[in-house]
Design an enzyme around this catalytic site. Structure first.
Site, PDB file in Angstrom:
ATOM      1  N   ASN A 234      40.532   7.668  11.528  1.00  0.00           N
ATOM      2  CA  ASN A 234      40.350   6.406  10.816  1.00  0.00           C
ATOM      3  C   ASN A 234      39.984   6.551   9.346  1.00  0.00           C
ATOM      4  OD1 ASN A 234      37.909   7.515  11.748  1.00  0.00           O
ATOM      5  ND2 ASN A 234      36.854   5.565  11.631  1.00  0.00           N
TER       6      ASN A 234
ATOM      7  N   GLN B 186       3.150  -6.446  -6.514  1.00  0.00           N
ATOM      8  CA  GLN B 186       1.761  -6.232  -6.889  1.00  0.00           C
ATOM      9  C   GLN B 186       1.719  -4.907  -7.644  1.00  0.00           C
ATOM     10  OE1 GLN B 186      -1.031  -5.404  -3.738  1.00  0.00           O
ATOM     11  NE2 GLN B 186      -2.804  -6.105  -4.933  1.00  0.00           N
TER      12      GLN B 186
ATOM     13  N   ARG C 295      55.035  15.752  18.863  1.00  0.00           N
ATOM     14  CA  ARG C 295      54.567  17.128  18.893  1.00  0.00           C
ATOM     15  C   ARG C 295      55.757  18.061  18.695  1.00  0.00           C
ATOM     16  NH1 ARG C 295      53.250  16.114  25.154  1.00  0.00           N
ATOM     17  NH2 ARG C 295      55.276  16.577  26.068  1.00  0.00           N
TER      18      ARG C 295
ATOM     19  N   GLY D  92       0.790  -1.220   0.000  1.00  0.00           N
ATOM     20  CA  GLY D  92       0.000   0.000   0.000  1.00  0.00           C
ATOM     21  C   GLY D  92       0.826   1.276   0.000  1.00  0.00           C
TER      22      GLY D  92
ATOM     23  N   ARG E 190      -2.700   8.573   3.308  1.00  0.00           N
ATOM     24  CA  ARG E 190      -3.080   9.364   4.478  1.00  0.00           C
ATOM     25  C   ARG E 190      -1.890   9.698   5.363  1.00  0.00           C
ATOM     26  NH1 ARG E 190      -7.570   5.974   7.309  1.00  0.00           N
ATOM     27  NH2 ARG E 190      -7.546   7.745   8.763  1.00  0.00           N
TER      28      ARG E 190
ATOM     29  N   GLU F  74     -17.643  -6.323   4.227  1.00  0.00           N
ATOM     30  CA  GLU F  74     -16.988  -5.019   4.276  1.00  0.00           C
ATOM     31  C   GLU F  74     -18.019  -3.953   4.647  1.00  0.00           C
ATOM     32  OE1 GLU F  74     -13.770  -4.453   3.970  1.00  0.00           O
ATOM     33  OE2 GLU F  74     -13.367  -6.576   3.604  1.00  0.00           O
TER      34      GLU F  74
END
Length: 447
Positions: A369, A78, A423, A14, A18, A155
């Site tokens: 990484n 479908q 460093r 479907g 809505r 229905e």
């Protein structure tokens, strides 16, 4: 439960207009996963030999999502949405030759319980429909029951006034003999107000053929279907309430249950402690005795017994925390294994890494990484000490009991027991700070 083999058909074609969304309805998330995954998880409890998903609107996206949850599921299209009977007809060729029982579920109906599905399968009737007593029947299809069981399903749009007064309603879920179901579906017509092929018509067709048809009932809350954003929000509220209640019942401490959010597959052991405002995404396992402090977000990770996480920590997919690991505030872990006793206090990112047991990671440490194209791994041995503000440029290895100086950029492997300092050498310029600030203030005043 029946001893017969089981096949599962999930209707997920479907559009869900809505929902006011370009996203197929069954891909909207509930409990951290797409709606269809709830029906799939419940159906999987039946240990089906075959699973067939019927797609339609947004078929490519739905198919891709289904493959992540169940790579073995068969997917059919479908192309035209001509009703539930038509949808099931698209799935039946995938079950050609199958002898057993078929259960038809819906991708937008997430709360059918395992117990209810077991009751459907154990019922002796050849066709069994799942019904519920509705407080407000509204426009649901009505189940007309007589002395010989279920007589027909009507229905709402086709029902008489007397039939609309019935409170026993149709959930749409059906179970039946596979061979019989295939025969009945082929006989369904579309002579109705909508011009659709209703799966519900198999009830009268089965009875006309002398087959037994009956009803199993469940609580109305199990049949909640999702058609709007408001219904999705209501379903989320219901799901979270159930998940919190289950966790408490299982011996998990929730400091503020209403603020903890679970996913469908969250697993938490007894005596674990979960602080307030913790969010569990999919794929999380928390072992007994672990503690998740407030304001953490976890997804796709495993936390072992005795570990503590947070507050304000994030565990991303692939994070594996060993026993008694401590991950502190503002730490992010992704695709990394932290062995027993590792401590990562705060303000750190560890990605694509393996950290040996009892190693201490200083504040501000980052595993660099990603080089812009590929991800690379950082491996740190046991009992190492990583100084604060260390940048580990992967791929790189740090040996057991090794150390890095604070503020170092590490680009080469460090042997066991060695201290690495990467460093620039500090130089002090006497009086330069005062002269520089005076010059800057003067420039500002002249402007």
């Amino acid at each position: 439960m029946s001893d017969s083999p089981v096949a599962l058909i999930i209707l997920a074609a479907g559009q869900g207009s809505r929902m006011q969304s370009d996203l197929p309805k069954v891909l909207h998330r509930l409990g951290g996963v797409p709606l269809f995954a709830h029906a799939l998880a419940a159906g999987r409890s039946l240990e089906p030999e075959h699973v067939v998903i019927v797609t339609g609107h947004g078929a490519a996206a739905v198919s891709k999502a289904v493959a992540k949850f169940d790579p073995e599921a068969r997917i059919v299209l479908q192309a035209e949405q001509l009703g539930t009977g038509h949808a099931v007809a698209q799935a039946l060729p995938e079950l050609d030759g199958f002898e057993g029982k078929v259960v038809v579920l819906y991708g937008d109906t997430p709360f059918i319980s395992e117990e209810t599905l077991a009751a459907l399968l154990s019922h002796p009737a050849e066709v069994v429909v799942l019904g519920f007593d509705a407080r407000d029947p509204g426009r649901y299809g009505r189940l007309v029951v007589g002395p010989q069981g279920l007589e027909r399903i009507v229905e709402f749009k086709d029902a008489s006034e007397a039939e609309r007064a019935i409170h026993l309603c149709n959930s749409g879920v059906v179970a039946g003999d596979a061979t019989l179901l295939a025969e009945l579906v082929l006989k369904i017509g579309n002579d109705n107000a909508a011009g659709e092929y209703y799966l519900t018509d198999i009830v009268e067709l089965a009875r006309a053929g002398g087959h037994r048809v009956d009803v199993v009932t469940c609580d109305e809350s199990e049949t909640l279907g999702i058609n709007t954003r408001a219904e999705l929000a209501a379903a989320e509220t219901l799901f979270q309430a159930r998940a919190r209640a289950a966790a408490l019942e299982d011996g998990v401490t929730l400091s503020d249950p209403a603020s903890v959010w679970f996913a469908l597959d969250t697993v938490i052991g007894r005596d674990a402690v979960i602080g307030q405002n913790v969010v569990f995404g999919p794929g999380v396992t928390i072992e007994s005795g672990a503690e998740i402090l407030p304001f953490c977000h976890l997804e796709g990770c495993h936390v072992s017994a005795g570990a503590t996480v947070g507050p304000f920590a994030r565990l991303r997919p692939g994070a594996e925390l060993g026993g008694d690991v401590h991950v502190g505030n503002f730490v992010e872990i992704k695709n990394s294994q932290l062995h027993e006793g590792v401590k990562v206090g705060h303000l750190t990112y560890l990605g694509d890494a393996e950290i040996g047991e009892a190693t201490n990671i200083g504040a501000g440490t980052v595993t660099c990484n990603y080089d812009g194209v590929s991800k690379h791994r950082t491996v740190i041995g046991a009992n190492a000490f990583i100084g604060s503000d260390t940048m580990l440029v992967a791929p790189v290895r740090v040996g057991a009991r090794a150390m890095t100086g604070s503020g170092s950029v590490i680009t080469q492997d460090i042997p066991d027991d060695a201290l690495a300092i990467g460093r620039a050498r500090q130089e002090n310029k006497p009086g330069l700070a005062t002269r520089l600030m005076d010059a800057l203030r003067g420039k500002k005043d002249n402007n």
